[in-house]
Design a protein around this motif. Structure first.
Motif, short mmCIF file in Angstrom:
data_model
loop_
_atom_site.label_atom_id
_atom_site.label_comp_id
_atom_site.label_asym_id
_atom_site.label_seq_id
_atom_site.Cartn_x
_atom_site.Cartn_y
_atom_site.Cartn_z
N ALA A 152 44.53 37.35 47.49
CA ALA A 152 45.22 36.16 47.03
C ALA A 152 44.49 35.57 45.84
O ALA A 152 43.33 35.90 45.55
N PHE A 153 45.17 34.68 45.11
CA PHE A 153 44.57 34.12 43.90
C PHE A 153 43.27 33.38 44.21
O PHE A 153 42.32 33.44 43.43
N SER A 154 43.23 32.71 45.35
CA SER A 154 42.03 31.97 45.72
C SER A 154 40.87 32.89 46.10
O SER A 154 39.72 32.45 46.15
N GLU A 155 41.16 34.17 46.38
CA GLU A 155 40.13 35.13 46.78
C GLU A 155 39.62 35.98 45.63
O GLU A 155 38.78 36.85 45.83
N THR A 157 37.49 37.35 42.74
CA THR A 157 36.09 37.24 42.37
C THR A 157 35.95 37.15 40.86
O THR A 157 36.94 37.24 40.11
N LYS A 161 38.61 38.34 37.70
CA LYS A 161 39.03 37.48 36.59
C LYS A 161 38.66 38.12 35.25
O LYS A 161 39.45 38.09 34.30
#
Length: 284
Positions: A152-155, A157, A161
């Motif tokens: 997920a986007f919150s996961e 690293t 990115k």
């Protein structure tokens, strides 16, 4: 301006074609092999593997075929699969003095039932007669790594990115450099500069988007049971790629755009342009 516009349209078409991955993979399969693949998938759905026999390479041991077919049938769940996808395809060609021209086709179909997923791997060849024969086919159960889901986007690293941004910016930078190169007047060796900017992207780094593990893809040393091999060359057009085999994880590869960087370096140093006739007369 017209050339720059065509380059932009070409890049947009390339990006849009990548949005439908299954259609892009299906486009790799030659037209004369598609009816055979459709018949084989229908045979798997009907649990009738006898349809494979006419396409099997006659050099394969018949005793091995008789022993393998019942074992494969035991792996297939009851009923037809709810979903069938062509998730991988590779087409190659070779020419030898003994066998002549030969095409090689490798495909992976992902078959999904309610509680089971199987992958049908086919390896085929076609000689100058145009007849496709199966050299190998097998069903495999995907490993947890092969069915790993993207985070997920919150996961995401830091590696996710960096590679995600680079996979977007590097092709745009290469495209921008191409446009600038074609708009530069009196450019020397324009065709060579075009090729150097497009494929002069090296070294190559890759990341497993599901796990976040990244590695140096080229140059690298690959080790296996048969020994070690040195992979020195691995270029990417526009400096980036996104690949996926079967239902496995997405692999994003990014290269350093040394061709584009070198062009801007030469441009800041006053090149690479031809001298005008006026400048030549003044120097003489």
């Amino acid at each position: 301006m017209k050339l720059a516009r065509n380059l932009c349209l070409g890049l947009c078409a390339l990006v849009l074609s990548g949005c439908n991955f299954n259609e892009m993979v299906a486009g790799i399969v030659p037209d004369d092999a598609k009816p055979m693949l459709a018949e084989l998938i229908a045979a798997v759905s009907d649990h009738d593997l006898e349809a494979f026999r006419p396409y099997l390479n006659p050099e394969i041991d018949q005793a091995a075929i008789e022993a393998a077919l019942p074992q494969i049938l035991e792996l297939l769940p009851e009923g037809p699969p709810q979903e069938v996808k062509l998730t991988y395809a590779y087409l190659g060609a070779s020419a030898t003095l003994n066998a002549g021209t030969q095409r090689t086709l490798a495909t992976v179909h992902t078959l999904t039932w309610d509680e089971q997923v199987l992958m049908l791997r086919l390896e085929m060849t076609s000689d100058e007669t145009g007849v496709w024969v199966i050299n190998r086919f097998r069903f495999t159960t995907p490993t947890p790594e092969q069915v790993a889901t993207p985070p997920a986007f919150s996961e995401l690293t830091l590696s996710h990115k960096i590679f995600g941004v680079a996979a977007i910016l590097v092709p745009l930078f290469v495209l921008f450099t191409l446009i600038a190169m074609f708009r530069t007047p009196q450019i020397k060796r324009r065709i060579l500069w075009t090729l150097f900017i497009l494929i002069g992207c090296y070294p190559q780094f890759a990341i497993n988007w599901s796990t976040g593990a990244w590695w140096l893809a080229s140059p690298t040393i690959q080790t296996g049971e048969s020994g070690a091999s040195l992979n020195l060359i691995g270029f990417l057009v526009f400096g980036a790629s996104i690949l996926r085999e079967g239902i496995g994880p997405w692999v994003i590869a990014v290269c350093v755009p040394i061709g584009a960087l070198f062009f801007w370096y030469r441009r800041m140093k006053g090149g690479p342009t031809r001298k005008t006739r006026l400048e030549e007369r003044v120097e003489s």
